[in-house]
Design an enzyme around this catalytic site. Sequence first.
Site, short mmCIF file in Angstrom:
data_model
loop_
_atom_site.label_atom_id
_atom_site.label_comp_id
_atom_site.label_asym_id
_atom_site.label_seq_id
_atom_site.Cartn_x
_atom_site.Cartn_y
_atom_site.Cartn_z
CE LYS A 65 -4.11 -2.16 1.88
NZ LYS A 65 -5.29 -2.03 2.75
CG ASP A 101 -7.90 0.41 3.01
OD1 ASP A 101 -8.75 -0.46 2.73
OD2 ASP A 101 -6.69 0.26 2.77
N GLY A 125 -0.02 -3.11 15.14
CA GLY A 125 0.51 -3.04 13.77
C GLY A 125 0.79 -1.61 13.37
CB ALA A 126 3.21 0.41 12.53
NE ARG A 150 4.90 -8.52 14.28
CZ ARG A 150 4.44 -9.37 13.39
NH1 ARG A 150 4.66 -10.68 13.53
NH2 ARG A 150 3.76 -8.96 12.35
CE LYS A 154 8.08 -1.65 8.68
NZ LYS A 154 7.44 -2.81 8.02
N GLY A 232 -13.22 -7.95 9.78
CA GLY A 232 -13.16 -6.85 8.83
C GLY A 232 -14.00 -7.01 7.57
#
Length: 264
Positions: A65, A101, A125-126, A150, A154, A232
């Site tokens: 993305k 999105d 998440g990033a 993690r 980021k 989702g």
Amino acid sequence: MKKYLVIGNPIDHTFSPKLHNYWMKKKNINGEYNKKKINKNDIESIISEIKSEKINGANVTIPFKKLVIPFMDELSPESEKSQSVNMIYLQNGKVIGHNTDISGFELGIKYCKYDIKNKIVLILGAGGVVSSLIIALKKMGASKIIISNRTKTKAEDLKKQFDGIEIVNWGETPNFDMVVNATSIGLNNEDGIKLNYSEIGHNKFFYDIIYNPRETIFLKRAKLFGNKTENGKMMFIYQAHQSFVIWHKTLPDIDDETINLLEK
């Protein structure tokens, strides 16, 4: 025949072809939509095919993305703000990168009747989609957004991009009202998300942007401890709906038949 595709890696889990081909059939559009597993080195040739109209449009998923951005001629305001592209189309000879999105997530949350206003939201998440989630959450009035990833750098990049973002170390569990899994963890049976579900308590909202499998271990465990859960699927349907409208200039239905299509 018009040709569309979704590019990503992994790509087996996606229902995009199923949904777009269903809508095209319903609308009597002569087209086909396929999925294509690619590597970073394939991006340029895919964009070239869109420019030459061999491909009429594409969706972009994990992990491309952000990586597709340098190959765009222009970004829509949504993609410019989020620095994330999940939909590509050709307009006046220019390849446009767009983001559906943001609104897809917002409409998906509204569909499940959860009120974000004044809520503390933890995002796990990033990756490429997280900037879109942040924009939507801010728009819906979240009181605080916390990111855990993690690779901490980021998460720190997102903190530089957006005001008021907090960061916690991976594995730490701050107080929250809603937690979003925005990682690809959960696509396989093994779940590497380390949350102490018993300490978190109950009546929290666990949301997973993954929709296939229908219920990840992340959601199963949350449900065991008395929490509200949602996958989702509706975000996916709404973001696809907007891609379809831009490509085909017609509104497909989001009805029970459409929703049930993704349950089969």
